[in-house]
Every structure is written in C-alpha cells, then in structure tokens.
Write a protein that holds these residues in place. Structure first.
Motif, PDB file in Angstrom:
ATOM      1  N   SER B  56       0.847  -1.190   0.000  1.00  0.00           N
ATOM      2  CA  SER B  56       0.000   0.000   0.000  1.00  0.00           C
ATOM      3  C   SER B  56       0.884   1.242   0.000  1.00  0.00           C
ATOM      4  N   PRO B  57       0.432   2.323  -0.602  1.00  0.00           N
ATOM      5  CA  PRO B  57       1.229   3.547  -0.618  1.00  0.00           C
ATOM      6  C   PRO B  57       1.278   4.170   0.772  1.00  0.00           C
ATOM      7  N   VAL B  58       2.385   4.813   1.067  1.00  0.00           N
ATOM      8  CA  VAL B  58       2.539   5.488   2.349  1.00  0.00           C
ATOM      9  C   VAL B  58       1.972   6.896   2.222  1.00  0.00           C
ATOM     10  N   PRO B  59       1.135   7.307   3.142  1.00  0.00           N
ATOM     11  CA  PRO B  59       0.598   8.670   3.084  1.00  0.00           C
ATOM     12  C   PRO B  59       1.719   9.688   3.017  1.00  0.00           C
ATOM     13  N   ILE B  60       1.481  10.724   2.256  1.00  0.00           N
ATOM     14  CA  ILE B  60       2.524  11.720   2.021  1.00  0.00           C
ATOM     15  C   ILE B  60       3.041  12.324   3.323  1.00  0.00           C
ATOM     16  N   GLU B  61       2.127  12.496   4.288  1.00  0.00           N
ATOM     17  CA  GLU B  61       2.561  13.106   5.559  1.00  0.00           C
ATOM     18  C   GLU B  61       3.624  12.258   6.254  1.00  0.00           C
ATOM     19  N   LYS B  62       3.621  10.962   5.974  1.00  0.00           N
ATOM     20  CA  LYS B  62       4.588  10.073   6.624  1.00  0.00           C
ATOM     21  C   LYS B  62       5.870   9.921   5.843  1.00  0.00           C
ATOM     22  N   THR B  63       5.993  10.630   4.750  1.00  0.00           N
ATOM     23  CA  THR B  63       7.207  10.473   3.953  1.00  0.00           C
ATOM     24  C   THR B  63       8.050  11.746   3.929  1.00  0.00           C
ATOM     25  N   LYS B  64       7.529  12.813   4.492  1.00  0.00           N
ATOM     26  CA  LYS B  64       8.319  14.044   4.519  1.00  0.00           C
ATOM     27  C   LYS B  64       9.382  13.906   5.598  1.00  0.00           C
ATOM     28  N   GLY B  65      10.627  13.833   5.176  1.00  0.00           N
ATOM     29  CA  GLY B  65      11.714  13.679   6.138  1.00  0.00           C
ATOM     30  C   GLY B  65      11.868  12.266   6.671  1.00  0.00           C
ATOM     31  N   VAL B  66      11.378  11.288   5.934  1.00  0.00           N
ATOM     32  CA  VAL B  66      11.517   9.906   6.400  1.00  0.00           C
ATOM     33  C   VAL B  66      12.990   9.571   6.573  1.00  0.00           C
ATOM     34  N   VAL B  67      13.273   8.842   7.636  1.00  0.00           N
ATOM     35  CA  VAL B  67      14.663   8.530   7.975  1.00  0.00           C
ATOM     36  C   VAL B  67      15.052   7.195   7.343  1.00  0.00           C
ATOM     37  N   TRP B  68      16.121   7.227   6.601  1.00  0.00           N
ATOM     38  CA  TRP B  68      16.671   5.993   6.034  1.00  0.00           C
ATOM     39  C   TRP B  68      17.872   5.547   6.855  1.00  0.00           C
ATOM     40  N   MET B  69      17.961   4.238   7.048  1.00  0.00           N
ATOM     41  CA  MET B  69      19.081   3.665   7.805  1.00  0.00           C
ATOM     42  C   MET B  69      19.715   2.541   7.010  1.00  0.00           C
ATOM     43  N   GLY B  70      19.871   2.779   5.752  1.00  0.00           N
ATOM     44  CA  GLY B  70      20.429   1.742   4.895  1.00  0.00           C
ATOM     45  C   GLY B  70      19.343   1.177   4.003  1.00  0.00           C
ATOM     46  N   TYR B  71      19.715   0.788   2.824  1.00  0.00           N
ATOM     47  CA  TYR B  71      18.735   0.259   1.884  1.00  0.00           C
ATOM     48  C   TYR B  71      19.415  -0.654   0.870  1.00  0.00           C
ATOM     49  N   TYR B  72      18.614  -1.438   0.228  1.00  0.00           N
ATOM     50  CA  TYR B  72      19.051  -2.239  -0.908  1.00  0.00           C
ATOM     51  C   TYR B  72      18.560  -1.541  -2.179  1.00  0.00           C
ATOM     52  N   ARG B  73      19.331  -1.634  -3.186  1.00  0.00           N
ATOM     53  CA  ARG B  73      18.932  -1.050  -4.466  1.00  0.00           C
ATOM     54  C   ARG B  73      18.551  -2.190  -5.409  1.00  0.00           C
ATOM     55  N   VAL B  74      17.335  -2.142  -5.920  1.00  0.00           N
ATOM     56  CA  VAL B  74      16.863  -3.200  -6.817  1.00  0.00           C
ATOM     57  C   VAL B  74      16.238  -2.561  -8.042  1.00  0.00           C
ATOM     58  N   SER B  75      16.123  -3.364  -9.078  1.00  0.00           N
ATOM     59  CA  SER B  75      15.446  -2.908 -10.289  1.00  0.00           C
ATOM     60  C   SER B  75      14.437  -3.965 -10.720  1.00  0.00           C
ATOM     61  N   CYS B  76      13.508  -3.541 -11.530  1.00  0.00           N
ATOM     62  CA  CYS B  76      12.517  -4.467 -12.066  1.00  0.00           C
ATOM     63  C   CYS B  76      11.993  -3.896 -13.374  1.00  0.00           C
ATOM     64  N   GLN B  77      11.254  -4.729 -14.083  1.00  0.00           N
ATOM     65  CA  GLN B  77      10.617  -4.291 -15.313  1.00  0.00           C
ATOM     66  C   GLN B  77       9.124  -4.156 -15.054  1.00  0.00           C
ATOM     67  N   LEU B  78       8.602  -2.993 -15.350  1.00  0.00           N
ATOM     68  CA  LEU B  78       7.166  -2.771 -15.169  1.00  0.00           C
ATOM     69  C   LEU B  78       6.709  -1.764 -16.202  1.00  0.00           C
ATOM     70  N   LEU B  79       5.665  -2.136 -16.916  1.00  0.00           N
ATOM     71  CA  LEU B  79       5.134  -1.252 -17.974  1.00  0.00           C
ATOM     72  C   LEU B  79       6.240  -0.877 -18.953  1.00  0.00           C
ATOM     73  N   ASP B  80       7.022  -1.903 -19.325  1.00  0.00           N
ATOM     74  CA  ASP B  80       8.074  -1.731 -20.334  1.00  0.00           C
ATOM     75  C   ASP B  80       9.146  -0.731 -19.925  1.00  0.00           C
ATOM     76  N   THR B  81       9.296  -0.557 -18.636  1.00  0.00           N
ATOM     77  CA  THR B  81      10.299   0.394 -18.153  1.00  0.00           C
ATOM     78  C   THR B  81      11.114  -0.263 -17.051  1.00  0.00           C
ATOM     79  N   THR B  82      12.407   0.024 -17.054  1.00  0.00           N
ATOM     80  CA  THR B  82      13.244  -0.418 -15.937  1.00  0.00           C
ATOM     81  C   THR B  82      13.071   0.572 -14.798  1.00  0.00           C
ATOM     82  N   ARG B  83      12.658   0.068 -13.678  1.00  0.00           N
ATOM     83  CA  ARG B  83      12.426   0.921 -12.508  1.00  0.00           C
ATOM     84  C   ARG B  83      13.401   0.549 -11.412  1.00  0.00           C
ATOM     85  N   VAL B  84      13.963   1.552 -10.799  1.00  0.00           N
ATOM     86  CA  VAL B  84      14.922   1.347  -9.718  1.00  0.00           C
ATOM     87  C   VAL B  84      14.251   1.731  -8.410  1.00  0.00           C
TER      88      VAL B  84
END
Lengths: 462, 131
Positions: B56-84
C-alpha cells in the motif's frame, strides 16, 4: 541451423533411454460386442501390462504407480489413422517442468496420454505420449511447440525426445487464388555439438617462436522424422490433448527470520573461561557522510531533491558484531537495532526490532577482546531489543544508543559525542560516533578498521 | 490523509525481472544508467509478487523527512520500463525513484521480507555474479 541446448530440469527427474523399441504387435480381434476402446484395453492389459517387462531403471515416471483412465478414453483420428487416446493418471501428484517452459510447471496427469492404434495389418501399437508446452505454446494456448516424449509403458523411448516448433515458411509464388503461399511446417531442431582442441607447437631451438593452434569439429544430431511405426508426432498433439493444459507456478514460501527469535539467533555462543575461547565484540559504524560528524544528511542519491515533499534523510547506522572463536570453530552474529516502522524527526518513536546486519558496509569499526562474562552481559542486554514495548527512539534510544548501552552493560565504555539535528533533536548518532572512534586512544585489547570487510554470520549448531 | 495521486501508483504485482545490486560503498557515485556495471543477483519473481500482493502507498505526511538507515537497491521491469527502487532495511517500506512514491508491506510480512533481501544480498557477495 538451429542451436538448442535443451536441458530438462524436471521437478521429476527425467532421464530417457535412447533405445528404440517397437512394442507388442499382438492382434486382438474385435469380439462381438466389444468396442474399439474395449479391444484396446484388452490388448493393453494382456500384452503391455502383462508381458511388457520391468520399467526402465532410468525413467522415474515409469516406476510411479499410475493407471489408464479407460473411462475417459476416446477415439481420435490422428495423422496415421484412428487411435484410442486414454489419459494416464499418476497416483501421487507429480509435476514436471523444463527450461523451455518458463516459470510454469505441469501436472503429469495433464500432459500424459496412452495411445493405442492398429497398423495396416491390424496389429496393435501402444505408446505413451508426454507433452511439455514451451512458453510460446503456453501463451498461445496451443500445442504448437514444446517437447514431446514418445515412450512405451515401461519408459523406454520409442523415438528420440523431440523439441519442436511451428514455423511459417513463405513461398514466393504468385497467388491467383488468394492464398498468400505460407505453409505451416514442423521444424525439428538440430543439435550441433562442437569440440575444440587447442595446441601449441614448441620449438626448442626457438622457444619464443612457438605457434598456437586450435581445431574445432562439429557434429549435428538431427532428430528423427515421423517414421512408419505409427507412433504419434507433434501434429497429433492437438487431437491427443484437447483440453487446455493447466500450468502451475511455484510460490516460494518466504524465508523464516532467524533473528525474530533472538535466543535462537544467539544459541550457538557458549560461555567458557577456558583459554581456548576467545570473545570479541565489534562496534561497526556507517556514517551518513564518511569522515564527518554530520549527524545526518539529505540524501545526495536516491530520492534527494527539493526541500518540500519526500525528502529522505540518511542517518547512517551502528550495530554490533559478536564473535566467539574456540580455535576449532568460529561463531559470528551481526545484530542491529531498528524501528519496526517508519520514523521521522517529528515522529521519532516506534516499536524496536533487531535485525541481521551482516550485509551492511561500515566506514569504521572497533573490535574489542572481552571476557566471556562481558560478552554474555552484552548479549543479554541486546536480547531485549525485540521485546514488546521496548521502543526505538530517534533521539534517546536509536541504533547508536542501543549499541553503546549494550557495550556498557558488559563494562565497556566508549566515549561518544551527543549530536544535535533539525527540529530540536539530539542524541548519539553514527556520524559523531564514527569520528569519536577515529580519534580514540586504543587500549591493548582493541583494534580499529577503516576498510569495510565482509563480516558474515558464521557458525551453526544443533 | 494524503495519498499519492492515482496516476502515480503502480501495480507492483505485475513487475518482473527483479535484480538486486551490490552498491555498498558506491552509493554516492551510483548512476542509474550504469546498473549493468554492478554485481547483482536475480530475485525470484514469484517471491516478490507474493510480498507485493498487499502493498500500500505510504501517506505523504509520513514520507516528509523519512529517515533511512540503509537500503538495498533493486530494479525491475514494469510497464516496459526499468524501474529502480530503494528497499529500506527497516520499516517494511520502499521507494520508487521514478515517481518518488513510498510503499509499505504489511507488518506481518516484514520479518521474512528483510530476511529474503538479506539472503539475496548475501548471494551476491558469495557468488559475485549476475544470474
């Protein structure tokens, strides 16, 4: 010439014997009142089952309990004449796939059929047909391409396994009747196998003037065309398998989470004061900005951008690496403390949770040799990180706070600077800790590392 | 609560050809156009579909200034586009770099979600190859 390396990667192991064996030709007269299906069944049960011999030791499917569904059989006109087609039902659920099938698998019950037909001398022939659609046939819901196996009931190949496709061959002819001249043909795939040998001619008189050479020889193996023994070919599959063949996809069960049970995660550690037991705890730090005390930063990659909207903040991370070595074996466990849900500077608290950080990279680490008591005191402190109600707080109990408090529980004090950040927040942070470690006077039981080396979890136990 | 515009939301169940990249230590110089230069590991499409079936999408209010503590970078194909995407190491959320929309998976799935990514990343380190 087509080059295919057809490799079957079956859920059920598939290994076919290349013997060509034409089976029983006993003639069974149609007794009064017997239908063609009755006669076929009578022939099969008396000649094939009764006298067919043991199953091929190389054919897994031939050894599985299965029955012929004569109740579902029907009469079909195939390319070589009328045939009785009866589905074959395996007692146990068996699924098969191949490298041409894509992500799908098929139930053997849906793709296996017994074919019984008479030749021109009224002699019965029996073959077991197995058909694996390839991805083209799957998409097109057809039997136009794939792999076809024709075997006897004992699992011996009547003809070589067949990888076939349909190909439209355009014929350059003038068309007066409206036809476009296209002819649909079956294309048997030829498999070419090449071997190369490499050599080097060395001259003792002129050692630097050697000559290298190679030879490549190729052999092409063509699959048999439909012969005269009456066994079905690819063109007959539409008549044999009239029902759409269902395809199954395997849903992998998600992996378990070992650190969900922290006691289990740490169970391989043993407490001992023997000299052969060495214990270390490593404090690993990934700074938001390497070599900087900056507590956090707007991400320069990822979603970085405008000051409004979705601005990501990279705060870095601090975690612990516990390791016990007995000289014979080493046990290592990485553990970091996180919030269970999204946290923001303005919404800083969430239920805490422990995570496996073995794949995290660090900017600096500090490794300390500790006693077994210190080690287990730290483990005990760390173990509370999953407790319900034990909260993560971006300011007062973040990953850095947690790691340093765990070390303090074992009597190891690490000097750490309190940082401040936007919104009035303050607390221990990876940026400051990293720089504190860089400037730290190391004791004799300490070592430092500023190059991120792999630090995987190792060691298992019962 | 504010929800990202409908036109921005993507049906991640239809994504395929998932790949995870080893960009540790190289995040600050990461270029989307140079994905092929990174060691990677193929992820299982069915497994990803399983996890993303209830995203489910995260409400915009919860994404302003969201804290990241490390992440994985992945890609996929969706709607004929490579998305990262960036897959957070905590919180069960991920972000689509192209739309800047955040999504989160159900809490009940997060533990095994983390472990799946952990194992996948470990396979890059062990085998060091692209599938």
């Amino acid at each position: 010439m087509s080059h295919y390396t057809t490799k079957l990667i079956p859920v059920v192991f598939l290994c076919l014997c290349a013997t060509c064996c034409v089976k029983d030709k006993r003639t069974i007269s149609n007794a009064v009142g017997h239908t063609a299906i009755d006669s076929a069944q009578l022939y099969f049960e008396s000649s094939v089952l009764g006298e067919g011999g043991p199953p091929n030791s190389q054919n897994y499917r031939a050894h599985q309990p299965r029955t012929v569904r004569w109740d579902l059989s029907r009469t079909v006109l195939l390319s070589n004449g009328q045939a009785i087609v009866a589905p074959v039902q395996f007692t146990h659920p068996l699924f098969i796939t191949s490298d041409v099938t894509g992500n799908g698998s098929f139930s053997l019950n849906d793709i296996t059929a017994l074919i019984v037909m008479r030749d021109s001398s009224a002699q019965f022939h029996c073959s077991l047909v197995t058909y694996l659609p390839d991805s083209t046939a799957i998409v097109g819901v057809s039997t136009s391409s794939g792999i076809m196996l024709v075997e006897d009931w004992q699992g011996n190949s009547i003809r070589a396994p067949r990888r076939f496709v349909k190909q439209l061959n355009s014929i350059s002819t003038s068309s007066t009747d409206g036809n476009d001249g296209n002819v649909e043909t079956d294309v048997d795939v030829n498999i070419e196998v090449c071997n190369t040998i490499y050599g080097y001619n060395y001259s003792s008189d002129f050692p630097d003037d050697g000559e290298s050479w190679s030879e490549t020889s190729c052999n092409t193996y063509g699959l048999q065309q439909l012969g005269s023994d009456g066994s079905p070919g690819p063109r007959d599959l539409t008549g044999i398998f009239v029902r759409r063949i269902p395809i199954y996809t395997v849903q992998l069960a998600p992996p378990g989470n070992p650190i969900g049970n922290i006691a289990d995660y740490f169970k391989c550690f043993t407490q001992s004061d023997n000299s052969d037991h060495q214990y270390t705890v490593t404090l690993a730090v990934e700074q938001p900005v390497t070599d900087s005390r900056q507590p956090w930063t707007w991400s320069s990659t990822g979603l970085g951008g405008s000051s409004a909207g979705t601005n990501p903040i990279n705060v870095g991370h601090t975690w612990l690496i516990f390791s016990e070595s007995t000289g014979i074996a080493t046990t290592t466990r990485n553990v970091g403390f996180y919030p269970q849900s999204i946290v923001l500077p303005g919404s800083a608290t969430a239920q805490g949770v422990l995570a496996n950080d073995e794949n995290m990279g660090y900017d600096i680490s500090l490794t300390i040799n500790v006693s077994s008591q210190q080690f287990f005191d730290m483990l005990n402190y760390t173990s509370q990180g999953n407790n319900a109600g034990y909260d993560y707080n971006l300011n007062s109990n973040n990953c850095t706070t947690f790691a340093l408090d765990a070390m303090a529980a074992g009597g190891v004090a690490i000097p750490a600077t309190i940082g401040t950040w936007t919104g009035g927040g303050q607390g221990l942070d990876p940026g400051d800790l990293g720089e504190d470690l860089r400037g730290m006077q190391l004791a004799g039981n300490m070592s430092q590392n500023t190059v991120s080396n792999p630090h995987p979890n190792v060691g298992t136990c019962n | 609560m504010g929800v990202p515009g409908f036109s921005q939301l993507l049906n991640w169940e239809k994504a395929s050809s998932w790949l995870m990249y080893d960009t540790i230590g190289r995040e600050r110089t990461f270029q989307k156009d140079s994905l092929s230069y990174y060691r990677s590991a193929r992820m299982n499409d069915d497994t990803m579909k399983y996890y993303l079936s209830d995203v489910s999408p995260v409400p915009i209010e919860k994404t302003k200034g969201v804290v990241w503590m490390g992440y994985y970078r992945v890609s996929c194909q969706l709607l004929d586009t490579t998305r990262v995407l960036l897959i957070s190491r905590y919180g069960g959320f991920f972000a689509d770099l192209s739309t800047k929309v955040y999504y989160e998976i159900p809490v009940a799935e997060r533990a095994s979600w983390y472990e799946y990514f952990n194992q996948t990343f470990g396979s890059i380190a062990r085998f060091g190859k692209t599938d």
